[in-house]
Design a protein around this motif. Sequence first.
Motif, PDB file in Angstrom:
ATOM      1  N   GLU A 406       0.857  -0.992  -0.106  1.00 50.13           N
ATOM      2  CA  GLU A 406      -0.002   0.053   0.004  1.00 50.13           C
ATOM      3  C   GLU A 406       0.924   1.236   0.031  1.00 50.13           C
ATOM      4  OE1 GLU A 406      -2.872  -0.055   3.232  1.00 50.13           O
ATOM      5  OE2 GLU A 406      -3.798  -1.980   2.386  1.00 50.13           O
ATOM      6  N   GLU A 409       2.451   1.600  -3.544  1.00 50.37           N
ATOM      7  CA  GLU A 409       1.522   2.313  -4.352  1.00 50.37           C
ATOM      8  C   GLU A 409       1.204   3.713  -4.234  1.00 50.37           C
ATOM      9  OE1 GLU A 409      -1.056  -1.648  -5.261  1.00 50.37           O
ATOM     10  OE2 GLU A 409      -1.607  -0.374  -3.429  1.00 50.37           O
ATOM     11  N   ARG A 410       1.179   4.000  -2.908  1.00 49.22           N
ATOM     12  CA  ARG A 410       0.879   5.581  -2.659  1.00 49.22           C
ATOM     13  C   ARG A 410       2.085   6.337  -2.801  1.00 49.22           C
ATOM     14  NH1 ARG A 410       0.197   4.947   2.611  1.00 49.22           N
ATOM     15  NH2 ARG A 410      -1.911   4.425   2.368  1.00 49.22           N
ATOM     16  N   GLU A 412       4.191   5.673  -5.695  1.00 50.88           N
ATOM     17  CA  GLU A 412       3.989   5.650  -7.053  1.00 50.88           C
ATOM     18  C   GLU A 412       3.000   6.762  -7.560  1.00 50.88           C
ATOM     19  OE1 GLU A 412       3.707   2.017  -8.771  1.00 50.88           O
ATOM     20  OE2 GLU A 412       5.592   1.288  -8.048  1.00 50.88           O
ATOM     21  N   GLU A 413       1.903   6.757  -6.813  1.00 52.21           N
ATOM     22  CA  GLU A 413       0.805   7.603  -7.263  1.00 52.21           C
ATOM     23  C   GLU A 413       1.263   9.305  -6.875  1.00 52.21           C
ATOM     24  OE1 GLU A 413      -2.136   7.696  -8.486  1.00 52.21           O
ATOM     25  OE2 GLU A 413      -1.752   5.439  -8.914  1.00 52.21           O
ATOM     26  N   ASN A 414       1.712   9.187  -5.878  1.00 53.04           N
ATOM     27  CA  ASN A 414       2.454  10.848  -5.613  1.00 53.04           C
ATOM     28  C   ASN A 414       3.175  10.947  -6.731  1.00 53.04           C
ATOM     29  OD1 ASN A 414       0.929  11.025  -3.029  1.00 53.04           O
ATOM     30  ND2 ASN A 414       2.461  10.343  -1.762  1.00 53.04           N
ATOM     31  N   LYS A 415       4.139  10.117  -7.010  1.00 55.89           N
ATOM     32  CA  LYS A 415       5.163  10.689  -8.100  1.00 55.89           C
ATOM     33  C   LYS A 415       4.492  11.020  -9.448  1.00 55.89           C
ATOM     34  CE  LYS A 415       8.910   9.912  -5.782  1.00 55.89           C
ATOM     35  NZ  LYS A 415       9.953  11.099  -5.592  1.00 55.89           N
ATOM     36  N   LYS A 416       3.326  10.302  -9.710  1.00 60.43           N
ATOM     37  CA  LYS A 416       2.574  10.638 -11.047  1.00 60.43           C
ATOM     38  C   LYS A 416       2.217  12.050 -10.972  1.00 60.43           C
ATOM     39  CE  LYS A 416       1.431   5.842 -11.984  1.00 60.43           C
ATOM     40  NZ  LYS A 416       0.240   4.859 -12.055  1.00 60.43           N
ATOM     41  N   ASP A 417       1.581  12.494  -9.620  1.00 61.82           N
ATOM     42  CA  ASP A 417       0.987  13.655  -9.563  1.00 61.82           C
ATOM     43  C   ASP A 417       2.110  14.780  -9.565  1.00 61.82           C
ATOM     44  OD1 ASP A 417      -1.381  12.365  -9.320  1.00 61.82           O
ATOM     45  OD2 ASP A 417      -1.387  12.359  -7.176  1.00 61.82           O
TER      46      ASP A 417
END
Length: 417
Positions: A406, A409-410, A412-417
């Motif tokens: 988890e 995944e968080r 990776e999501e923050n890096k995308k943003d």
Amino acid sequence: MFMREIELRGHIIDSLILPKVFDKILDLGGDYKVLKFEIGKRKEDPSYAKILVIGRDEGHVDDILMELRDIGAEIPEIEDVELKEAEKDMVLPDGFYSTTNHITYIKYNGEWIEVENPKMDGVIVVYPEEKRAEVKTIRKVKKGDLIVVGHKGIRVIPPEKPREKGELFEFMKSEASSEKPKETIIRKIAKEMYAIREEYGKTGKGGIVVVGGPAIVHTGAGEALAKLIKMGYVQALFSGNALATHDIEWALYGTSLGVNIETGKPVSGGHRHHLYAINTIMKAGSIKEAVEKGILKKGIMYECIKNNIPYVLAGSIRDDGPLPDVITDVVEAQDKMREMLKGKKMVLMLSTMLHSIATGNLLPSYVKTICVDINPATVTKLMDRGTSQAIGVVTDVGVFLPMLVEELERLEENKKD
């Protein structure tokens, strides 16, 4: 009475090298005087100490210095290393130097040479024409090899603890405890793993090795480890017959040791499922063939095959079957493990005392090592056997792995943003 000077350099206070030196001198019946002590004022500044080691006679002081060298002490005006030939294959000369897992240098013909492939409980073999030295295990020594004997001309450099606040290995510098904040620990581990994966993706160097036991599957964390592999956070897997067997049992029957993973209840006749799983793979020929034939469709071993992740399944005397992929020759398994560990940046040990200690024995001390186990004795035994760089997370692996996934995944999501 006989005396010799030693020197210590680096973060000798933070890394506890200085008190270890004092304790070792006294434990061995010697005495000491601090001749010079300079403390680094800023985080990046090294400290320096010059210490006079006092013993009963020259032999006594030499024995003390031999122990202190493995902690990181330097002997001024050091002599060249001493070498003797091996008389037979797998036979060492008397007085051979037994290695640590720390970075090591030898002085040969007046030059310092870094010793390749450091590991504990090996010997140093020198190749004069190549100006090269490496650590070998006893069984790899050949007749005529030049082996380092005694303790002259050797410099050992233990790893230093980082001084930057927020670093994982600074945060975890105390002993293993179940009372540490798990979410904070997992968040820091995830950041380390993310950075290592990014570096591996760009350069193909480094990477993470996971060492796992069957408790990963028993506790329901098999899916989480499979996801870690799929996400690119595992570059090699070490385990035994049990992890692979119960992972395949879960993939085929939804059970582990005959217990339904979702309900936690035993299934009628489920005690035979692990044997059914082994037999299914035997029929297919191997785990890879079972995946290619569409028999095995999920799980840890499935993701290893689909993502070309190498693995070593080392056999034991307790194994059922075992699976055709299991290496039953422990010497062969150890050699494959040692090869796969070369250049890796982190080892994540998950609920397996046997395989964790075995892997620790093959590791250089500069590899970041994290041991996760519900039993704090596992971490203690790992460190007592020489893997002093290991940090321990005392928790249920069934809780740890899903939380780690988890957090990754968080990230990776923050890096995308």
